[in-house]
Write a protein that holds these residues in place. Structure first.
Motif, PDB file in Angstrom:
ATOM      1  N   LEU A 496      -3.862  -3.873  11.256  1.00  0.00           N
ATOM      2  CA  LEU A 496      -5.010  -3.299  10.563  1.00  0.00           C
ATOM      3  C   LEU A 496      -4.790  -3.282   9.059  1.00  0.00           C
ATOM      4  O   LEU A 496      -5.722  -3.370   8.280  1.00  0.00           O
ATOM      5  CB  LEU A 496      -5.251  -1.883  11.085  1.00  0.00           C
ATOM      6  N   GLY A 497      -3.540  -3.152   8.643  1.00  0.00           N
ATOM      7  CA  GLY A 497      -3.206  -3.131   7.232  1.00  0.00           C
ATOM      8  C   GLY A 497      -1.756  -3.520   7.037  1.00  0.00           C
ATOM      9  O   GLY A 497      -0.931  -3.385   7.944  1.00  0.00           O
ATOM     10  N   TYR A 498      -1.436  -4.009   5.833  1.00  0.00           N
ATOM     11  CA  TYR A 498      -0.086  -4.453   5.507  1.00  0.00           C
ATOM     12  C   TYR A 498       0.367  -3.737   4.242  1.00  0.00           C
ATOM     13  O   TYR A 498      -0.389  -3.661   3.257  1.00  0.00           O
ATOM     14  CB  TYR A 498      -0.045  -5.968   5.304  1.00  0.00           C
ATOM     15  N   PHE A 499       1.613  -3.253   4.248  1.00  0.00           N
ATOM     16  CA  PHE A 499       2.140  -2.508   3.120  1.00  0.00           C
ATOM     17  C   PHE A 499       3.563  -2.963   2.827  1.00  0.00           C
ATOM     18  O   PHE A 499       4.281  -3.424   3.726  1.00  0.00           O
ATOM     19  CB  PHE A 499       2.131  -1.003   3.398  1.00  0.00           C
ATOM     20  N   ALA A 500       3.953  -2.817   1.563  1.00  0.00           N
ATOM     21  CA  ALA A 500       5.318  -3.110   1.124  1.00  0.00           C
ATOM     22  C   ALA A 500       5.858  -1.878   0.410  1.00  0.00           C
ATOM     23  O   ALA A 500       5.189  -1.308  -0.453  1.00  0.00           O
ATOM     24  CB  ALA A 500       5.337  -4.316   0.196  1.00  0.00           C
ATOM     25  N   VAL A 501       7.064  -1.455   0.777  1.00  0.00           N
ATOM     26  CA  VAL A 501       7.652  -0.239   0.213  1.00  0.00           C
ATOM     27  C   VAL A 501       9.105  -0.498  -0.141  1.00  0.00           C
ATOM     28  O   VAL A 501       9.723  -1.467   0.317  1.00  0.00           O
ATOM     29  CB  VAL A 501       7.564   0.947   1.202  1.00  0.00           C
ATOM     30  N   VAL A 502       9.637   0.395  -0.953  1.00  0.00           N
ATOM     31  CA  VAL A 502      11.055   0.399  -1.306  1.00  0.00           C
ATOM     32  C   VAL A 502      11.606   1.774  -0.945  1.00  0.00           C
ATOM     33  O   VAL A 502      11.032   2.803  -1.329  1.00  0.00           O
ATOM     34  CB  VAL A 502      11.256   0.109  -2.805  1.00  0.00           C
ATOM     35  N   THR A 503      12.681   1.790  -0.194  1.00  0.00           N
ATOM     36  CA  THR A 503      13.224   3.066   0.300  1.00  0.00           C
ATOM     37  C   THR A 503      14.555   3.413  -0.335  1.00  0.00           C
ATOM     38  O   THR A 503      15.403   4.042   0.291  1.00  0.00           O
ATOM     39  CB  THR A 503      13.381   3.009   1.824  1.00  0.00           C
ATOM     40  N   GLY A 504      14.782   2.994  -1.563  1.00  0.00           N
ATOM     41  CA  GLY A 504      15.996   3.377  -2.265  1.00  0.00           C
ATOM     42  C   GLY A 504      16.916   2.207  -2.495  1.00  0.00           C
ATOM     43  O   GLY A 504      16.648   1.056  -2.126  1.00  0.00           O
ATOM     44  N   LYS A 505      18.070   2.540  -3.090  1.00  0.00           N
ATOM     45  CA  LYS A 505      19.063   1.534  -3.429  1.00  0.00           C
ATOM     46  C   LYS A 505      20.180   1.431  -2.396  1.00  0.00           C
ATOM     47  O   LYS A 505      21.204   0.821  -2.651  1.00  0.00           O
ATOM     48  CB  LYS A 505      19.674   1.854  -4.794  1.00  0.00           C
ATOM     49  N   GLY A 506      19.992   2.078  -1.240  1.00  0.00           N
ATOM     50  CA  GLY A 506      21.017   2.030  -0.205  1.00  0.00           C
ATOM     51  C   GLY A 506      22.011   3.159  -0.281  1.00  0.00           C
ATOM     52  O   GLY A 506      22.951   3.227   0.525  1.00  0.00           O
ATOM     53  N   ASN A 507      21.817   4.091  -1.209  1.00  0.00           N
ATOM     54  CA  ASN A 507      22.709   5.241  -1.349  1.00  0.00           C
ATOM     55  C   ASN A 507      22.104   6.422  -0.602  1.00  0.00           C
ATOM     56  O   ASN A 507      21.010   6.878  -0.931  1.00  0.00           O
ATOM     57  CB  ASN A 507      22.902   5.577  -2.822  1.00  0.00           C
ATOM     58  N   LEU A 529       3.471  -8.332  -7.787  1.00  0.00           N
ATOM     59  CA  LEU A 529       2.200  -7.810  -8.276  1.00  0.00           C
ATOM     60  C   LEU A 529       1.641  -8.654  -9.419  1.00  0.00           C
ATOM     61  O   LEU A 529       0.436  -8.891  -9.500  1.00  0.00           O
ATOM     62  CB  LEU A 529       2.371  -6.361  -8.726  1.00  0.00           C
ATOM     63  N   LYS A 530       2.537  -9.096 -10.287  1.00  0.00           N
ATOM     64  CA  LYS A 530       2.072  -9.861 -11.436  1.00  0.00           C
ATOM     65  C   LYS A 530       1.457 -11.186 -11.019  1.00  0.00           C
ATOM     66  O   LYS A 530       0.527 -11.685 -11.651  1.00  0.00           O
ATOM     67  CB  LYS A 530       3.232 -10.099 -12.398  1.00  0.00           C
ATOM     68  N   THR A 531       1.978 -11.758  -9.944  1.00  0.00           N
ATOM     69  CA  THR A 531       1.448 -13.035  -9.454  1.00  0.00           C
ATOM     70  C   THR A 531       0.405 -12.849  -8.363  1.00  0.00           C
ATOM     71  O   THR A 531       0.025 -13.814  -7.699  1.00  0.00           O
ATOM     72  CB  THR A 531       2.592 -13.906  -8.917  1.00  0.00           C
ATOM     73  N   SER A 532      -0.029 -11.606  -8.145  1.00  0.00           N
ATOM     74  CA  SER A 532      -1.083 -11.281  -7.167  1.00  0.00           C
ATOM     75  C   SER A 532      -0.710 -11.630  -5.736  1.00  0.00           C
ATOM     76  O   SER A 532      -1.577 -11.817  -4.887  1.00  0.00           O
ATOM     77  CB  SER A 532      -2.398 -12.002  -7.529  1.00  0.00           C
ATOM     78  N   MET A 533       0.601 -11.708  -5.454  1.00  0.00           N
ATOM     79  CA  MET A 533       1.009 -11.855  -4.056  1.00  0.00           C
ATOM     80  C   MET A 533       0.780 -10.563  -3.284  1.00  0.00           C
ATOM     81  O   MET A 533       0.521 -10.592  -2.079  1.00  0.00           O
ATOM     82  CB  MET A 533       2.487 -12.262  -3.986  1.00  0.00           C
ATOM     83  N   LEU A 534       0.898  -9.465  -3.982  1.00  0.00           N
ATOM     84  CA  LEU A 534       0.622  -8.155  -3.402  1.00  0.00           C
ATOM     85  C   LEU A 534      -0.457  -7.483  -4.218  1.00  0.00           C
ATOM     86  O   LEU A 534      -0.522  -7.655  -5.446  1.00  0.00           O
ATOM     87  CB  LEU A 534       1.880  -7.274  -3.378  1.00  0.00           C
ATOM     88  N   LYS A 535      -1.295  -6.700  -3.566  1.00  0.00           N
ATOM     89  CA  LYS A 535      -2.310  -5.912  -4.245  1.00  0.00           C
ATOM     90  C   LYS A 535      -1.742  -4.524  -4.539  1.00  0.00           C
ATOM     91  O   LYS A 535      -0.818  -4.043  -3.875  1.00  0.00           O
ATOM     92  CB  LYS A 535      -3.564  -5.794  -3.375  1.00  0.00           C
ATOM     93  N   ALA A 536      -2.312  -3.858  -5.510  1.00  0.00           N
ATOM     94  CA  ALA A 536      -1.791  -2.560  -5.933  1.00  0.00           C
ATOM     95  C   ALA A 536      -1.892  -1.522  -4.823  1.00  0.00           C
ATOM     96  O   ALA A 536      -1.047  -0.634  -4.705  1.00  0.00           O
ATOM     97  CB  ALA A 536      -2.532  -2.073  -7.180  1.00  0.00           C
ATOM     98  N   HIS A 537      -2.942  -1.629  -3.978  1.00  0.00           N
ATOM     99  CA  HIS A 537      -3.105  -0.638  -2.920  1.00  0.00           C
ATOM    100  C   HIS A 537      -2.189  -0.907  -1.727  1.00  0.00           C
ATOM    101  O   HIS A 537      -2.165  -0.115  -0.789  1.00  0.00           O
ATOM    102  CB  HIS A 537      -4.565  -0.629  -2.452  1.00  0.00           C
ATOM    103  N   GLN A 538      -1.432  -2.006  -1.741  1.00  0.00           N
ATOM    104  CA  GLN A 538      -0.548  -2.343  -0.633  1.00  0.00           C
ATOM    105  C   GLN A 538       0.892  -1.921  -0.874  1.00  0.00           C
ATOM    106  O   GLN A 538       1.732  -2.188  -0.022  1.00  0.00           O
ATOM    107  CB  GLN A 538      -0.582  -3.857  -0.376  1.00  0.00           C
ATOM    108  N   VAL A 539       1.201  -1.299  -1.971  1.00  0.00           N
ATOM    109  CA  VAL A 539       2.584  -0.969  -2.307  1.00  0.00           C
ATOM    110  C   VAL A 539       2.743   0.543  -2.427  1.00  0.00           C
ATOM    111  O   VAL A 539       1.757   1.275  -2.572  1.00  0.00           O
ATOM    112  CB  VAL A 539       3.011  -1.674  -3.614  1.00  0.00           C
ATOM    113  N   THR A 540       3.987   0.983  -2.357  1.00  0.00           N
ATOM    114  CA  THR A 540       4.477   2.366  -2.450  1.00  0.00           C
ATOM    115  C   THR A 540       4.189   3.148  -1.172  1.00  0.00           C
ATOM    116  O   THR A 540       3.163   2.943  -0.506  1.00  0.00           O
ATOM    117  CB  THR A 540       3.891   3.135  -3.659  1.00  0.00           C
ATOM    118  N   THR A 541       5.129   4.017  -0.844  1.00  0.00           N
ATOM    119  CA  THR A 541       4.986   4.868   0.341  1.00  0.00           C
ATOM    120  C   THR A 541       3.871   5.885   0.158  1.00  0.00           C
ATOM    121  O   THR A 541       3.350   6.413   1.149  1.00  0.00           O
ATOM    122  CB  THR A 541       6.306   5.602   0.615  1.00  0.00           C
TER     123      THR A 541
END
Length: 960
Positions: A496-507, A529-541
């Motif tokens: 239904l939707g696709y998202f990309a997140v970052v969950t830290g540096k592994g610490n 984001l700069k190359t429009s591979m991802l949209k702004a609403h698809q990122v961050t938790t």
């Protein structure tokens, strides 16, 4: 006309300057959008997307007006004696003053329009708080009744004081001077036109720039604009979060006189908790929505859940399976960031590191407790509530990570168990599947995507989340591969939707705030984001949390009423079945039946204290004699009675009684007392109570009885005190009256007759049936019994010859008996002769002792004279009187200990056993069984579920 044209041109230039100084304008500002519209549905509504900003004109980009030096207005000096042309400077001055009027008027109108438009934009950025009117205290709406607003208005600063906040008029004068020079012939305004012409040339050069550079520039501007509005929204939401926290804190302190209702998400979570315990044996299934978090092991699903909950609440390990059972996390809004379990009242403050560590440790302990021996994971769910300001309301279930290979230390069926647990949650048609995929590993290594595509092939309730995007962007050679993953082109699954997140540096020690800052910083600089591979609403938790919450509540509203209707039908069926099968019984579920049985058991234990002392002593005395009678007769009385005189008899008796008292008697007495208490307790527990008896409690009572007896231990000091009492009782030889003498003789006769009866039974079994039984019952003797019979007859002849024969046969006597039997054709061995002699002599001795007992009935007179001048000796009667008195004193002592101590200790043990059984659900299910119990249990749960669903639906409608 010429002057009017100049004035109109001045107005147009002023308006153009004002228009271009207000920034980039859009038809639909980003701040006007709903918070969730930037989430999952953004891609499906093109009208809501940000419009591309208009291209700036050459005048806007390359105008040199901003670089002009401002010149003050001054008149050109004239030389005396020379006048090249006629100069009407008063008329020119009047014309310029008229132009100044139009300039001021145009500036005022343009500035007012710009200010109004800016105000409208900021007003639209503020979220709609109409749904949160219930948070505002009641006294705010009636504030005009308590505060005089007129006095406050009068107390405000005067217009003179407010004038200090007015704009700098000197700067405005400089701007007007610039405009004047702009329209003055031969003044620096000509430079402005020349700069404009130069700008036109630059504009021509700008049009020659490639299309690619234009697109890159526009994308850069769009990205910066989106990030700017994102920061503005985050700041406003943070302020709103703080305000709500203050309001909720005031509610906790009791400032409001109205009581806040239970949170909607808390009500929904209670419904799910009851449903998880309900056995769907009547084709009623749990189809209420949950957010099911699934993913491969170490894919980061727990980290995503922690980012949504804004706290490090789960145990962590390096490559080790940490999630061993499902964890249901209910997120709700509250004034304090806390967590608590469903079955515990302790609150863990998530802002304190020590509480976080304690919470993680408690979750790990509960997981290991749920996992049975020989298993690695468990299907039992741990329920956890997390409250905090700004949290999105929803219910998430964190499942064990899907594995591909069973490693050492795991149960062989771990992989299949994890798959079955995941399928059980995902097969719910209303469950929202949050599929977590590690972006730092190859997509082909994923296992969970195949499982998700099987359970939701059309992707109508699946949300795909790609984690560790920072590592993916760093390590993946082709960035377009990440775009293909996000768009679902590399997997057979739909979402239904696709998202990309970052969950830290592994610490693992990173805070949630630090991870969030790192995530925002990464996406601000990310090429994706700069190359429009991802949209702004698809990122961050944060965007992910908003999207999941919106989808969750949408499904809840669509499915909850249908679920409530199905439970109404189930309730009607159960009630009808109960009325037909158990019309005269109350509908008691397993817990209520247990409480009823508990009261009956405690009443029966209390009944032990109502047993009379006489009954206790009679039972104890009889039981103790049955336990020690064999030892008394075989090891004390018979050896002493075979002595030749009374002195030796008394000496032997005293020695053996002393040894017996020191080693065995106290222990035997305590065992008898404990067994007597058990027997009485069992009798009260098992005997039927007439019509009121309910056999449904029999198994429970038996289990409580056995467990209580197993736990009960007699007081260790009882044996020491009892030994002294018994030793003193056996030392006494003085019979005070004839009644005691007769009682001792009666006791002795009963004991000897009992032994004589046992001996005759043993002889009968040895020699077989006599002639009467052989003729009447047609029974025959065996060959061995015939040999024993011949041996018995031969030994009885020997006793008739010597009535006072000692207890043992001499060797020559054994030889004589054997030869006599051989002469009659009976072959025997010496051991058979000895065994037969033991029983034959025993019977002879007991008969002689009973005859002697009859003679001693009249011997009390001689006993008082110590048998002086009498051939009668009744020392055996004195022995049995000592034994009888010891039994009476011991029984009395044990009775006192029973009634004063042991009954109360047993009652305490019974209460502890009942408390343990009450906390053990499996034990209650095992001990309270039957169709009646199960039907009442299902009926109660269905009623509870229906009531909670109705209350939730009512609250849901009120919220709308």
């Amino acid at each position: 006309m010429w002057r009017a044209g100049r004035a109109a041109l001045a107005c147009e230039v002023c308006q153009s300057l004002v228009k271009h100084s207000s920034g980039v304008q859009r038809n639909v500002p980003l701040q006007k959008l709903h918070l969730v519209s930037r989430s999952i549905y953004r891609s499906h509504h093109p009208a809501l997307k940000l419009q591309r900003p208009q291209l700036r004109t050459s005048f806007q980009q390359f105008s040199s007006l901003t670089n002009l030096s401002l010149h003050k207005l001054k008149l050109s000096p004239t030389k005396y004696g020379y006048q090249p042309r006629r100069n009407f400077w008063p008329a020119r001055l009047a014309a310029r003053l008229l132009k100044l009027r139009y300039i001021i008027l145009g500036s005022a109108v343009g500035g007012g329009y710009t200010a109004k438009k800016t105000f409208d934009e900021w007003k639209d950025m503020i979220p709609d708080l109409s749904d949160y009117k219930w948070i505002v205290p009641d006294f705010i709406w009636e504030i005009d009744e308590y505060i005089d607003l007129e006095k406050i208005r009068k107390a405000l600063p005067s217009s003179e004081d407010l004038a200090n906040f007015a704009p700098d008029l000197d700067k405005i004068a400089e701007s007007l001077s610039l405009l004047k020079d702009f329209f003055t012939a031969g003044t620096p305004g000509e430079t402005a036109f020349r700069a404009t012409d130069h700008g036109s040339e630059s504009d021509k050069h700008y049009r020659k720039v490639s299309d690619k550079e234009k697109i890159d520039q526009l994308q850069e501007e769009l990205l910066h604009t989106q990030l700017k509005y994102q920061r503005i929204l985050e700041r406003l939401e943070k302020e709103n979060k703080e305000l709500r926290k203050l309001v909720l804190q005031k509610d906790d302190k009791g400032i409001h006189h109205r009581k806040l209702k239970k949170s909607l998400i808390d009500m929904y979570s209670e419904v799910l908790d009851v449903l998880s315990d309900y056995d769907a044996s009547y084709n009623t299934q749990d189809h209420l929505p949950r957010v099911v978090v699934v993913g491969d092991q170490s894919a980061g699903k727990t980290s995503v859940l922690e980012m949504i909950a804004q706290a490090r609440i789960f145990p962590r390990g390096s490559g080790e399976m940490m999630t061993r059972s499902p964890v249901k996390v209910t997120l709700s809004e509250g004034p304090h960031h806390v967590a608590l379990f469903k079955d515990s009242s302790r609150e863990f403050d998530l802002t304190k590191e020590e509480d976080l560590a304690a919470l993680r440790h408690e979750i790990e302990l509960r997981m290991r407790k749920n996992v049975k021996e020989g298993c690695t994971v468990s299907p039992e769910t741990i329920s956890l509530n997390v409250k905090g300001p700004g949290l999105q309301r929803m219910v998430l279930v964190d499942l064990p990570g899907v594995i591909n290979t069973v490693t050492s230390g795991m149960a062989p069926d771990t992989k299949e168990t994890i798959f079955s647990i995941s399928k059980a949650y995902m097969q719910n048609p209303n469950a929202i599947i949050l599929c977590i995929q590690d972006g730092s590993v190859d997509a082909e290594r994923s296992i969970v995507t195949d499982l998700v595509s099987q359970m939701d092939p059309h992707g109508r309730r699946t949300i795909f989340v790609l984690t560790k995007v920072d590592l993916a962007e760093k390590n993946v050679a082709s960035p377009s591969r990440i775009q293909q993953i996000i768009e679902g082109k590399l997997f057979p699954m739909k979402a239904l939707g696709y998202f990309a997140v970052v969950t830290g540096k592994g610490n693992s020690s990173e805070s949630i705030e630090a991870i969030r800052e790192y995530e925002e910083e990464f996406f601000q600089n990310s090429k994706l984001l700069k190359t429009s591979m991802l949209k702004a609403h698809q990122v961050t938790t944060r965007n992910l949390s908003l999207a999941v919450s919106d989808c969750f509540w949408k499904m809840v509203r669509e499915s909850v009423e249908q679920q409530a209707d199905s439970f109404k039908a189930t309730r009607f069926n159960l009630e009808t079945e109960w009325k037909n099968n158990y019309p005269r019984l109350r509908e008691l579920d397993r817990n209520e039946l247990f409480e009823k049985a508990k009261n009956e058991i405690l009443d029966e234990v209390i009944s032990l204290s109502q047993v009379t002392p006489k009954h206790w002593e009679e039972i104890l005395q009889q039981s103790l004699w049955e336990r020690v009678s064999t030892h008394v007769i075989e090891n004390i009385y018979l050896p002493a009675a075979q002595t030749m005189n009374s002195g030796t008899f008394n000496t032997t008796v005293d020695i053996k009684l002393k040894q017996w008292t020191d080693k065995q008697l106290p222990n035997k007495a305590v065992e008898v007392a404990w067994e007597t208490l058990q027997d009485e307790f069992s009798r009260f527990m098992t005997e039927p109570k007439g019509k009121e008896h309910d056999d449904i409690f029999d198994k429970l009572k038996e289990a409580v009885k056995e467990e209580s007896i197993k736990r009960h231990k007699w007081n260790d000091f009882a044996e020491d005190s009892l030994r002294v009492i018994q030793h003193n009782a056996l030392e006494d030889r003085s019979i005070s009256d004839k009644q005691q003498w007769d009682a001792a003789i009666y006791f002795m006769e009963e004991a000897l007759q009992g032994r004589l009866k046992d001996t005759e039974n043993a002889i009968e079994n040895m020699i077989g049936p006599d002639w009467k039984k052989r003729w009447i019952y047609w029974k025959n003797r065996t060959q061995e019994q015939c040999v024993h019979n011949e041996t018995k007859n031969e030994l009885e002849k020997m006793l008739k010859v010597n009535d006072e024969h000692p207890a043992y046969l001499a060797s020559d006597e054994i030889t004589t008996v054997r030869k006599n039997l051989e002469s009659r054709g009976v072959e025997v061995d010496p051991s058979l002769i000895k065994d037969t002699w033991h029983q034959v002599y025993r019977r002879h001795f007991l008969k002689t002792a009973l005859n002697h007992c009859n003679l001693c009935r009249r011997g009390f007179y001689y006993y008082q004279r110590h048998f002086i001048d009498s051939e009668l000796e009744c020392n055996d009667v004195v022995l049995f009187w000592r034994i009888q008195r010891m039994l009476a004193i011991t029984a009395n002592t044990l009775r006192q200990q029973l009634t004063n101590t042991e009954v109360r200790r047993l009652e305490k043990n019974v209460k502890e056993v009942l408390e343990d059984f009450a906390e053990d659900g499996e034990k209650k299910v095992k001990l309270l069984t039957g169709k009646r119990v199960q039907l009442a249990e299902d009926l109660k749960k269905v009623r509870e579920i229906q009531e909670k669903l109705d209350a939730f639906i009512e609250a849901l409608h009120q919220e709308k």
